[in-house]
Scaffold this active site. Structure first.
Site, PDB file in Angstrom:
ATOM      1  N   GLY A 193     -33.944 -18.802  33.715  1.00  0.00           N
ATOM      2  CA  GLY A 193     -34.056 -19.708  31.690  1.00  0.00           C
ATOM      3  C   GLY A 193     -34.029 -18.163  31.109  1.00  0.00           C
ATOM      4  N   GLY A 194     -33.953 -16.840  32.158  1.00  0.00           N
ATOM      5  CA  GLY A 194     -33.472 -15.843  31.411  1.00  0.00           C
ATOM      6  C   GLY A 194     -32.431 -16.048  30.602  1.00  0.00           C
ATOM      7  CG  LEU A 195     -31.080 -12.572  27.755  1.00  0.00           C
ATOM      8  CD1 LEU A 195     -30.376 -11.292  27.855  1.00  0.00           C
ATOM      9  CD2 LEU A 195     -30.825 -13.631  26.213  1.00  0.00           C
ATOM     10  CB  ALA A 196     -26.859 -15.928  33.074  1.00  0.00           C
ATOM     11  NE  ARG A 237     -29.282   2.521  32.173  1.00  0.00           N
ATOM     12  CZ  ARG A 237     -29.546   1.182  31.749  1.00  0.00           C
ATOM     13  NH1 ARG A 237     -29.360   0.278  32.682  1.00  0.00           N
ATOM     14  NH2 ARG A 237     -29.759   1.040  30.506  1.00  0.00           N
ATOM     15  CG  HIS A 261     -33.243  -0.681  35.173  1.00  0.00           C
ATOM     16  ND1 HIS A 261     -34.132  -1.668  34.555  1.00  0.00           N
ATOM     17  CD2 HIS A 261     -32.123  -0.750  34.781  1.00  0.00           C
ATOM     18  CE1 HIS A 261     -33.574  -1.588  33.847  1.00  0.00           C
ATOM     19  NE2 HIS A 261     -31.932  -1.139  33.852  1.00  0.00           N
ATOM     20  CG  LEU A 310     -29.719  -7.173  26.708  1.00  0.00           C
ATOM     21  CD1 LEU A 310     -30.116  -7.404  25.553  1.00  0.00           C
ATOM     22  CD2 LEU A 310     -30.379  -8.240  27.839  1.00  0.00           C
TER      23      LEU A 310
END
Lengths: 590, 249
Positions: free
Chosen positions: A11-14, A285, A352, A393
């Site tokens: 249930g994260g953003l995706a 990065r 990360h 995101l």
């Protein structure tokens, strides 16, 4: 209502965006998450979301965003999906804005944007320095609407175990565990979407949460799903080392003017500005991380001889810092005790993000198992060998737009399973057997100690610098650890929220995935993006401009390769010391 | 010199129905330790201070950066997040207890579903037509955006409810968390479409009028959300709505 249902794991953003799109297309969703969705790891995203809105009239375009993404990813991203994502980005930011996400504004009341790594254009929309949290909340609220209307059923506190797959290699459901009662159950599904994020916890300390085990992706891999580009693990240049995890200090700190430096010959040395005059502190990065690593480890120029360098915002207006970077100011103050408005922050790189992940079809996000989809960080689309900041995101949300409708289309066409009940029974029995085994474990090995050992080996050999001999030793070590897993002893035999038993199950899967990452790295004899081998310091397009595919076998991961889609932008050398030459023009696309 | 240690006293409970009991632990000290790393150390070696073998303590956590709200518990008598509770800054033995206003699942884990259910009752969302492309959102003044961003930082952690004298395990009071969300969504230009419904849902039993004005909530909020201002503002909106309802009768 139809008896077709789609199960979304995570249930994260995706997961939330996919759920919204499935609901809009008319099918009901079972949303499975072991934490209340508002507590998903997406809340940790800070800096913002990229979209070429050209809010500052500097001629930014989705094509430029796409070119930055592909160039930043060292040409390993499949260009079709990456281009479509960048084209959709402005629309996505407008949608989030309409949903009430409190994006920072300009004096006119328009969306404010800031700079991010690997881009010359300011195209990152943001809500302070808690953009991921605000985005999760906006989508959570929309999903709650569908929940209130009866179209979404949430299974909170349920832990995914394995897929229910028939002999036509078609997914028919999932086995899940109610963690409060430790009871295993089956959920029938017409299609299944995996949206469970990255595997940072394999490395012990990372910027990820403890919940980012990669366990679900590994379970699918062990059941035959292909895992792509596992070797590409992003090490973020700026985190604060902690006793439990490393805490991210967003790239937006540099986007807002933050400078990185250390002492050299007694004087401040702004190493990124000196070495990369064109991009300065905003190099991608992988490059910033390798530079900091070299300065601290090889040159011994870390602060006070320790593995730390300065990230400096202390010269900026404190009110502006609070307005635009409040979230990270607060984290640094609370966890380190110093005020970054007054003194430079001390940071070091940390594991990360995973550019690699479950292999999916470029058009539909479907894996090589029929009806099984993967969305968000857990898949390998979009980012190639190195992800640009504030593109994650975006890719989570964009994946929802791809996966949701594709899964609904599939669900409306697929024929039902011939004997679901017997099939479900079989897989349920398998999962029950695994937990019987875990509950009976009475060996001498300590699960936490095994994890620490794996984390130490992985952090030393599978992060910034990789050597083939050390990777070979690492693989042997991982095989040994996996064997020692069988000799763990457990102390907790409770049937109420037994976190030890669940952790032991996840640890086995983390070990399997660690091996996939390591073997994938071993086979890639070149340096590209986040994957750097001093023995092979250059990018080798002739031999390695291709996607690594790992497939499960009796003898461990089997490696094969697949062509990368480079149909739109011809690969060119990557050099951030000079301005990026836009060698492609939109004209060639038409 | 003896090795430096950290002492903890933890209130435990095996399941929802059993009685709580206390266990003490002593673990090796390390630099920049927080309560989370203490609990991890107990997982590594689940043995009490007196040398008795036990099980690891169950607790909830996710982000470990105080943005998700999961690891909320009572630490030395104060409700807060375990991740941002640094060992160097708190007294020992560190006393850990589960929140008292929600049912215990096991040890330090409580069931906070009630907060999420209440978000449904007040329709805490912006009623957009859909996710498809409909152009930009409404323009917002940066100064107003900044105020409401603060409200939007609510992690649904429940600190404000734990300290509220009116919020009890078995009553209907919704508390500051919900009332502040009502203010947030009533402010939003599109969210305001549901303003009257929202005000009606906090008008009756369990609504804003039951606030006893103890003002504990605003003190306890880890995100420093101006909760009492929200309660006052929503109280004012409710009063106006009551008058409006009366005139339209």
């Amino acid at each position: 209502m139809s008896d077709k249902r789609i199960v979304v794991i995570g249930g994260g953003l995706a997961g939330l965006m996919t759920t919204i799109r499935i609901c809009e297309e008319g099918l009901p969703v079972d949303l499975v998450s072991f934490v209340p969705v508002k507590r998903s790891h997406s809340v940790c995203a800070q800096g913002g979301i990229n979209a070429a809105l050209d809010m500052q009239g500097k001629g930014d375009s989705p094509w430029e965003h796409f070119d930055d993404t592909v160039y930043g990813g060292d040409f390993l991203a499949n260009q079709g999906p990456a281009k479509r994502m960048c084209e959709k980005a402005p629309e996505i930011v407008h949608m989030l804005d309409r949903m009430g996400l409190m994006f920072n504004r300009t004096p006119e009341g328009q969306l404010d944007v800031r700079a991010f790594g690997g881009a010359k254009q300011k195209r990152t929309a943001f809500a302070g320095a808690t953009t991921g949290q605000q985005m999760i909340y906006a989508l959570d609220e929309q999903v709650r609407r569908f929940e209130a209307a009866g179209q979404v059923k949430k299974w909170i506190g349920y832990d995914f175990q394995e897929l229910i797959v028939d002999d036509t290699k078609t997914v028919r459901g999932v086995v899940v565990m109610n963690m409060n009662t430790m009871k295993l159950e089956t959920l029938p599904a017409t299609a299944v979407v995996i949206a469970t994020g990255g595997p940072g916890y394999i490395y012990g300390k990372s910027t990820n949460s403890f919940i980012n085990t990669g366990s679900v992706a590994t379970a699918c891999y062990l059941q035959g799903a292909k895992y792509a580009n596992g070797e590409f693990i992003q090490i973020h240049p700026t985190a604060i080392p902690g006793s439990d995890k490393d805490r991210l200090m967003s790239e937006s700190a540099r986007g807002e003017g933050g400078r990185m430096w250390t002492y050299k010959d007694g004087k401040p040395w702004y190493f990124l500005e000196e070495m990369f005059p064109a991009y300065g502190n905003l190099v991608p990065r992988d490059i910033a991380t390798r530079t900091i690593y070299d300065i601290c480890i090889n040159q011994g120029l870390g602060l006070d001889g320790e593995n730390k360098v300065f990230l400096d915002l202390s010269f900026k207006d404190p009110d502006e810092l609070d307005r635009k970077l409040g979230g990270i100011m607060e984290i640094y103050e609370k966890f380190v005790g110093d005020d970054p408005r007054k003194v430079p922050m001390k940071v070091f790189p940390s594991v990360h993000y995973s550019m690699g992940g479950m292999w999916v079809d470029a058009e539909t996000d479907m894996t090589n198992i029929n009806g099984l989809y993967a969305a968000g960080e857990v898949n390998y689309q979009y980012h190639g060998a190195n992800r640009l900041g504030a593109n994650s995101l975006l890719s989570c949300i964009y994946d929802g737009f791809v996966t949701g409708p594709a899964a609904v289309k599939y669900a409306n066409e697929v024929k039902p399973a011939s004997d679901y009940d017997a099939l479900a029974e079989k897989f349920l029995g398998q999962s029950e057997k695994l937990f019987e085994q875990i509950y009976a474990m009475d060996g001498d090995e300590n699960a936490r100690k095994l994890h620490q050992e794996m984390a130490k080996w992985m952090t030393e050999r599978m992060t910034v610098v990789r050597h083939n001999d050390k990777l070979e030793e690492l693989e042997k070590k991982l095989v040994e650890l996996r064997e020692r897993w069988n000799h763990i002893g457990i102390a907790d035999h409770s049937k109420v929220l037994n976190q030890e038993a669940i952790y032991v199950k996840d640890l086995q899967r983390m070990m399997e995935l660690a091996r996939v990452l390591t073997v994938s790295a071993l086979h890639r004899n070149e340096s590209r993006g986040a994957h750097y081998k001093p023995e092979f310091p250059n990018r080798d397009d002739e031999n390695f401009l291709k996607t690594t595919i790992a497939t499960v076998s009796e003898d461990g991961p089997k490696i094969s390769y697949e062509e990368v889609d480079t149909s739109l932008i011809k690969p060119r050398a990557r050099n951030y010391a000079v301005d990026k030459h836009a060698t492609e023009t939109e004209g060639e696309d038409k | 010199m003896a090795e430096k240690t950290v002492r903890l006293k933890i209130k435990r409970q095996l399941n929802a129905d059993s009685s709580p009991f206390w266990e003490e632990f002593e673990i090796p000290y390390g630099p920049s330790m927080n309560v989370i790393s203490c609990l991890v150390a107990i997982q590594e070696n689940p043995v009490t201070r007196s040398g008795k073998k036990t099980t690891a303590v169950a607790w909830e956590c996710s982000c470990l950066e105080e943005v998700c709200g999961a690891c909320t518990m009572i630490i030395n008598g104060k409700v807060r997040q375990a991740c941002s509770a640094l060992v160097d800054n708190i007294d020992q033995p560190i006393v850990l207890e589960p929140m008292t206003k929600f049912p215990v699942v096991r040890d330090l884990v409580v069931d906070r579903q009630r907060m999420f259910d209440n978000l449904k009752k007040v329709q805490a969302w912006v009623p957009v037509d859909g996710s498809f492309d409909m152009g930009p959102g409404p323009k917002l003044k940066e100064s107003e955006r900044a105020v409401h961003y603060e409200l939007s930082k609510c992690m649904t952690c429940g600190c404000c409810l734990e300290v509220c004298p009116q919020f009890e395990k078995d009553n209907d009071f919704m508390g500051a968390q919900i009332i502040s969300q009502v203010r947030l969504f009533n402010f939003h230009p599109t969210g305001a479409a549901l303003k009257e419904d929202r005000l009606h849902s906090v008008m009756g039993k369990g609504g804003v009028a039951e606030c006893g004005n103890a003002q504990n909530c605003v003190e306890a909020c880890p995100k420093e959300i101006p909760l009492t201002t929200s309660i006052a503002e929503v109280g004012r909106q409710v009063t106006l709505q009551v008058m409006k309802d009366w005139f339209l009768k």
